[in-house]
Design an enzyme around this catalytic site. Structure first.
Site, PDB file in Angstrom:
ATOM      1  N   GLU A 125      50.542  60.118  44.916  1.00  0.00           N
ATOM      2  CA  GLU A 125      50.930  59.805  43.835  1.00  0.00           C
ATOM      3  C   GLU A 125      51.742  59.852  42.550  1.00  0.00           C
ATOM      4  O   GLU A 125      51.085  59.467  41.478  1.00  0.00           O
ATOM      5  CB  GLU A 125      49.767  58.127  43.486  1.00  0.00           C
TER       6      GLU A 125
ATOM      7  N   GLU B 287      45.136  57.549  51.985  1.00  0.00           N
ATOM      8  CA  GLU B 287      43.636  56.866  50.903  1.00  0.00           C
ATOM      9  C   GLU B 287      43.864  55.565  51.416  1.00  0.00           C
ATOM     10  O   GLU B 287      44.812  55.090  51.487  1.00  0.00           O
ATOM     11  CB  GLU B 287      43.967  57.026  49.890  1.00  0.00           C
TER      12      GLU B 287
HETATM   13  C1  GBH Z   1      44.079  56.132  43.929  1.00  0.00           C
HETATM   14  O1  GBH Z   1      45.356  55.548  43.088  1.00  0.00           O
HETATM   15  C2  GBH Z   1      43.877  57.597  43.419  1.00  0.00           C
HETATM   16  O2  GBH Z   1      44.633  58.338  44.100  1.00  0.00           O
HETATM   17  C3  GBH Z   1      42.143  57.773  43.254  1.00  0.00           C
HETATM   18  O3  GBH Z   1      42.433  58.858  42.642  1.00  0.00           O
HETATM   19  C4  GBH Z   1      42.389  56.610  43.407  1.00  0.00           C
HETATM   20  O4  GBH Z   1      40.477  56.869  42.709  1.00  0.00           O
HETATM   21  C5  GBH Z   1      42.357  55.338  43.433  1.00  0.00           C
HETATM   22  O5  GBH Z   1      43.231  55.191  44.417  1.00  0.00           O
HETATM   23  C6  GBH Z   1      41.021  53.552  44.019  1.00  0.00           C
HETATM   24  O6  GBH Z   1      41.793  53.236  42.559  1.00  0.00           O
HETATM   25  O7  GBH Z   1      45.566  46.011  40.174  1.00  0.00           O
HETATM   26  O8  GBH Z   1      45.564  44.030  42.190  1.00  0.00           O
HETATM   27  O9  GBH Z   1      47.688  45.189  41.269  1.00  0.00           O
HETATM   28  C7  GBH Z   1      45.314  54.099  43.651  1.00  0.00           C
HETATM   29  C8  GBH Z   1      46.637  53.988  43.127  1.00  0.00           C
HETATM   30  C9  GBH Z   1      47.381  51.602  41.527  1.00  0.00           C
HETATM   31  C10 GBH Z   1      45.770  51.502  43.081  1.00  0.00           C
HETATM   32  C11 GBH Z   1      46.905  50.380  40.623  1.00  0.00           C
HETATM   33  C12 GBH Z   1      45.984  49.356  42.952  1.00  0.00           C
HETATM   34  C13 GBH Z   1      46.707  47.898  41.241  1.00  0.00           C
HETATM   35  C14 GBH Z   1      46.027  47.018  41.881  1.00  0.00           C
HETATM   36  N1  GBH Z   1      47.050  51.975  42.238  1.00  0.00           N
HETATM   37  N2  GBH Z   1      46.823  49.067  42.400  1.00  0.00           N
HETATM   38  S1  GBH Z   1      46.054  45.316  41.173  1.00  0.00           S
END
Ligand code: GBH
Length: 458
Positions: free
Chosen positions: A171, A351
């Site tokens: 990511e 993921e």
């Molecule tokens: C991943 O990132 C990571 O790779 C991992 O390390 C982490 O533990 C896992 O996901 C769980 O978070 O607030 O409704 O707009 C996730 C990236 C970016 C996913 C922000 C959710 C926001 C959703 N995230 N996104 S919202």
């Protein structure tokens, strides 16, 4: 609610890989052990800015308890395990002298996985940048390309005899946007040029690492991992903001890596940074697209913002997880189809999972039917995407264990296994048994049904 049953999987390939994923900083702990150097996330933890003043110092103590964790994976029946190497554990200063005890840890882990019949999938970078490199500007410094390729060479030479599946970055859009853009992390809000430099240097580092891995690991299979989230306008007036959000969030990395060009809206900014030949350096052939997906995001136009977008409201009535992330399996299906159409690569879902606030009940069991319902809905959506032509080769649930959820600390739990942090006791949740059953059925079914399925003319 009672546990929902099995999802649809009939459109998936017989050789489909079912796995689980974690990352180094989120589970290992042992941050001051055996010569490991500090990472930017240690710095954040030590500043006390994470809720509960949480740090990664102990986490799941996986550094010491990895044999128990491998045994859990074996019970679960996963065919593959996606983990990351902590750069500061093997190169405490990020470059220069390698740290033998740190390297030896991943030898033990990899050997243990192979002995258990589980294929190791190694990700080079899951956000734990060595602090010493951040002090030199981190990804905003073009020297980062050299630092990263040297690190990739070390990992390739050490583990390439046993590991064949590598991802370069996890990511990149998320860690650069949040680290250099929105002013989170251990730095104050920085000029947008720094974000653009970081984007370009991470892309160049990806390309350089692909070349290093290809040259040094015979028969390797390479990819990079991207968080793909549909960027939905909160209202019709927000369409421009949605285009900007989509550019930074979903396209700033995959477009140059897999198509050899930056997305239109970023073109002028990147032209100002690029040197001749850079796009060729980034656009190296890879074998697969790693797709992480949790939810769509809702955005609005904000021309005053440096990114020309802001986070917006979502329409009422959409179900959400306990972390307030919208639950919309169609967004997952759409993301899988979009990636297939835009990049034409086989896809691994690297993921997908559900963050909640699980608690053991009075008997000590953790009955997470909400997580099971989420996984079922999302796996159904993945099956639908496969039936509509997406070439999906595998699925890694996030995550094997509850772990350090970055800015949420330990409050959010994503594991199929519950961790009681004070005792480090591991308790498989109801979702563990559910996923185990799914893998068993899927692997048995693979032998019984012809593929491709009749409804899927190719
Ligand atoms: C991943 O990132 C990571 O790779 C991992 O390390 C982490 O533990 C896992 O996901 C769980 O978070 O607030 O409704 O707009 C996730 C990236 C970016 C996913 C922000 C959710 C926001 C959703 N995230 N996104 S919202």
């Amino acid at each position: 609610p009672t546990a929902p049953g099995a999802p649809r999987i009939a459109a998936l390939r017989p050789e489909f890989i079912w796995g689980a994923a974690t990352s180094s900083f989120q589970i290992e702990g042992a941050t001051r052990v055996d010569g490991r150097g500090p990472s930017v996330w240690d710095t954040d933890g030590r500043r006390g800015v994470i809720p509960g003043k949480d740090t990664g110092d102990v986490a799941c103590d996986h550094y010491h308890r990895y044999p128990e964790d491998i045994a859990l994976m074996q019970k679960l029946g996963v065919q593959a395990y996606r983990f990351s190497v902590a750069w500061p554990r093997v190169l405490p200063q990020g470059r220069g002298q390698a740290n033998e005890p740190g390297l030896a840890f991943y030898d033990r882990l990899i050997d243990g996985l192979l002995a258990a019949g589980i294929e190791p999938w190694l990700c080079l970078y899951h956000w734990d940048l060595p602090q010493a490199l951040d002090d030199l500007g981190g990804w905003t410094n073009r020297d980062s390309v050299g630092w990263f390729s040297d690190y990739a060479a070390l990992v390739a030479d050490r583990y390439g005899d046993r590991v064949k599946r590598f991802a370069t970055f996890n990511e990149p859009a998320i860690f650069t946007l949040f680290g250099y853009g929105f002013g989170r992390g251990n730095r104050d809000e920085t000029p947008i040029e720094e974000l653009h430099h970081a984007i370009h240097h991470v892309n160049l580092s990806h390309g350089a690492a692909v070349d290093v891995l290809r040259a040094r690991v015979g028969g390797c299979s390479l990819g990079s991992i991207h968080n793909v989230q549909p960027c939905r306008p909160s209202s019709p007036a927000d369409a421009d903001g949605a285009r900007w959000a989509d550019t930074y969030w979903n396209r700033a990395y995959p477009d140059p890596q897999f198509l050899g060009r930056y997305p239109e809206l970023l073109g002028p900014a990147m032209e100002a940074i690029m040197r001749p030949g850079d796009l060729e350096r980034i656009h190296r052939p890879v074998d697969w697209f790693g797709l992480n997906h949790y939810s769509p995001i809702y955005v609005r136009t904000d021309n005053a913002a440096r990114f020309r977008f802001g986070f917006g409201d979502r329409p009422p009535g959409i179900p959400v997880t306990p972390m307030d992330w919208p639950i919309e399996p169609d967004g997952f299906r759409d993301s899988l189809l979009r990636v297939t159409k835009d990049y034409g690569l086989p896809v691994y879902v690297t993921e997908n999972g559900f963050g909640g606030h699980d608690k053991p009940d009075i008997t000590g069991a953790v009955i997470d039917n909400d997580r099971i319902a989420f996984l079922k809905g999302y796996i159904n959506a993945m099956n639908d995407a496969a039936a509509e032509g997406a070439d999906i080769r595998g699925y890694f649930v996030w995550s094997l264990l509850d772990n350090f959820e970055w800015d949420s600390g330990y409050a959010a739990r994503f594991g199929l296994v519950y961790i009681d942090y004070p005792t480090q006791k591991r308790t498989p949740k109801a979702s563990f048994d559910w996923y185990k059953g799914l893998i068993k059925v899927a692997r048995a079914q693979a032998w019984h049904f012809p593929w491709p399925p009749a409804h899927r003319a190719r």
